[in-house]
Design an enzyme around this catalytic site. Structure first.
Site, short mmCIF file in Angstrom:
data_model
loop_
_atom_site.label_atom_id
_atom_site.label_comp_id
_atom_site.label_asym_id
_atom_site.label_seq_id
_atom_site.Cartn_x
_atom_site.Cartn_y
_atom_site.Cartn_z
N SER A 1 0.87 -1.19 0.00
CA SER A 1 0.00 0.00 0.00
C SER A 1 0.90 1.23 0.00
O SER A 1 2.09 1.13 0.35
CB SER A 1 -0.84 -0.01 1.29
OG SER A 1 -1.49 1.23 1.49
N TYR B 1 -2.15 -1.33 10.42
CA TYR B 1 -2.09 -1.48 8.96
C TYR B 1 -0.76 -0.96 8.43
O TYR B 1 -0.11 -1.59 7.59
CB TYR B 1 -3.27 -0.71 8.36
CG TYR B 1 -3.49 -0.88 6.88
CD1 TYR B 1 -4.25 -1.94 6.39
CD2 TYR B 1 -2.97 0.03 5.96
CE1 TYR B 1 -4.48 -2.10 5.03
CE2 TYR B 1 -3.19 -0.11 4.61
CZ TYR B 1 -3.95 -1.17 4.14
OH TYR B 1 -4.17 -1.32 2.79
P1 NAD Z 1 -11.55 -6.09 -0.05
O1 NAD Z 1 -12.12 -6.00 1.33
O2 NAD Z 1 -12.39 -5.71 -1.23
O3 NAD Z 1 -10.99 -7.56 -0.31
C1 NAD Z 1 -10.27 -8.25 0.64
C2 NAD Z 1 -10.22 -9.70 0.26
O4 NAD Z 1 -9.50 -10.41 1.27
C3 NAD Z 1 -11.60 -10.34 0.17
O5 NAD Z 1 -11.59 -11.33 -0.84
C4 NAD Z 1 -11.74 -11.01 1.54
O6 NAD Z 1 -12.66 -12.10 1.56
C5 NAD Z 1 -10.32 -11.47 1.76
N1 NAD Z 1 -9.99 -11.70 3.16
C6 NAD Z 1 -10.14 -10.89 4.23
N2 NAD Z 1 -9.73 -11.51 5.34
C7 NAD Z 1 -9.29 -12.73 4.96
C8 NAD Z 1 -8.76 -13.85 5.66
N3 NAD Z 1 -8.59 -13.84 6.99
N4 NAD Z 1 -8.44 -14.95 4.95
C9 NAD Z 1 -8.63 -15.01 3.61
N5 NAD Z 1 -9.13 -13.99 2.90
C10 NAD Z 1 -9.46 -12.87 3.58
O7 NAD Z 1 -10.23 -5.22 0.03
P2 NAD Z 1 -9.29 -4.58 -1.11
O8 NAD Z 1 -9.40 -3.11 -1.00
O9 NAD Z 1 -9.48 -5.25 -2.42
O10 NAD Z 1 -7.87 -4.96 -0.51
C11 NAD Z 1 -7.03 -5.95 -1.05
C12 NAD Z 1 -5.60 -5.67 -0.64
O11 NAD Z 1 -5.21 -4.41 -1.19
C13 NAD Z 1 -5.38 -5.57 0.86
O12 NAD Z 1 -4.14 -6.16 1.20
C14 NAD Z 1 -5.34 -4.08 1.10
O13 NAD Z 1 -4.59 -3.75 2.24
C15 NAD Z 1 -4.66 -3.61 -0.17
N6 NAD Z 1 -4.86 -2.19 -0.47
C16 NAD Z 1 -6.10 -1.71 -0.74
C17 NAD Z 1 -6.26 -0.37 -1.05
C18 NAD Z 1 -7.58 0.24 -1.41
O14 NAD Z 1 -7.63 1.47 -1.58
N7 NAD Z 1 -8.63 -0.52 -1.56
C19 NAD Z 1 -5.14 0.47 -1.06
C20 NAD Z 1 -3.89 -0.07 -0.75
C21 NAD Z 1 -3.77 -1.41 -0.48
#
Ligand code: NAD
Length: 260
Positions: free
Chosen positions: A142, A155
């Protein structure tokens, strides 16, 4: 290069992980999906992805906070697809609170899923990648792996840790055909971020649209969300021959967030 390879994408039932799974499947990789959600919806997702990309698509609901389930996930992907050539560590959760009020169970869960989960998955796939002398490990960190913001201590600690782990693995595999890199997304409109927008709207008593613009304006100079498709496109590039000498890199996709 990607056609016929086997990819495990953690947390791929939603958001960025799903975008990456779609992009890798579109490039011809068989996919092991993982994550939580409604069983029927996941079944449809699995069947839809297999039909549109003509690749094998498996699914495991392994909980990434549990090391033994991560090992089982890698074993299941290896069994069902024939191996794991590409590992995308994407599963992640968020919780916001000031440090002195941060719930200890949320700290433990965020560190377990967002950081330790990457370690356990990498440890489990590396032997088979080494035996084939080819592999791609992509950690979804991130902008919060590079800079901090208030109220996200767990985080930010986890994501900074992910970048450290990425560099360590990249060095240990530097003389092999295995690369390890990280993607650092800024704001991407997924359920994880929608919750932060909804919380802000409720806290400030403002409409969702305004909360969304305020959230962008605070950090992301482009004032536009990055998309799961864009992150997926970068993941495909990081699996290509063109990226073979990118090792231990942290690539922002953040509308200029960390350029400031
Ligand atoms: P999201 O909530 O849409 O998806 C998260 C996914 O992880 C889902 O499929 C969920 O079921 C799965 N998950 C959660 N806990 C879990 C567990 N204990 N075991 C297995 N699966 C699990 O979130 P997102 O925004 O798509 O985030 C995905 C990644 O991207 C994360 O690592 C997040 O930190 C990172 N990220 C997101 C953003 C953003 O702006 N959305 C920015 C930077 C980084």
């Amino acid at each position: 290069m990607i056609k016929g390879k086997n990819a495990l994408v953690t947390g791929s039932t939603s958001g960025i992980g799903l975008g990456i799974a779609r992009a890798l499947a579109g490039a011809g990789a068989n996919i092991m999906l993982n994550g939580f959600g409604d069983a029927k919806a996941i079944e449809q997702l699995q069947a839809g992805l297999a039909a549109e990309s003509k690749v094998k698509v498996g699914f495991s609901g392994a909980d990434l906070s549990r090391p033994e389930q991560i090992r089982d996930l890698v074993a299941a992907a290896t069994r069902e697809l024939g191996g794991v050539d590409i590992l995308v560590n994407n599963a992640g959760i968020q919780h916001t609170a000031p440090v002195d009020e941060f719930p200890e169970d949320r700290w433990d869960a965020i560190l377990a899923i967002n950081l330790s989960g990457c370690f356990h998955a990498i440890k489990a796939v590396l032997p088979q990648m080494k035996s084939r002398n080819w592999g791609r490990i992509i950690n979804i960190a991130s902008t919060h792996g590079l800079v901090a913001s208030v109220h996200k201590s767990a985080y930010i600690a986890a994501k900074h840790g992910v970048l450290g782990l990425t560099k360590a693995v990249a060095l240990e595999t530097a003389r092999t055909g295995i690369t390890c890199n990280a993607i650092c997304p800024g704001w991407v409109l997924t359920p994880l971020v929608q919750k932060q927008i909804d919380d802000r709207a409720a806290r400030e008593g403002i409409p969702i649209e305004r909360a969304s613009i305020e959230l962008l304006a605070e950090k992301q100079p482009s004032l536009e969300f990055a998309t799961p498709e864009q992150i997926g496109g970068l993941a495909v590039f990081l699996c290509s021959e063109a990226s073979a000498q990118m090792r231990g890199a942290a690539v922002p996709v953040d509308g200029g967030w960390v350029a400031q």
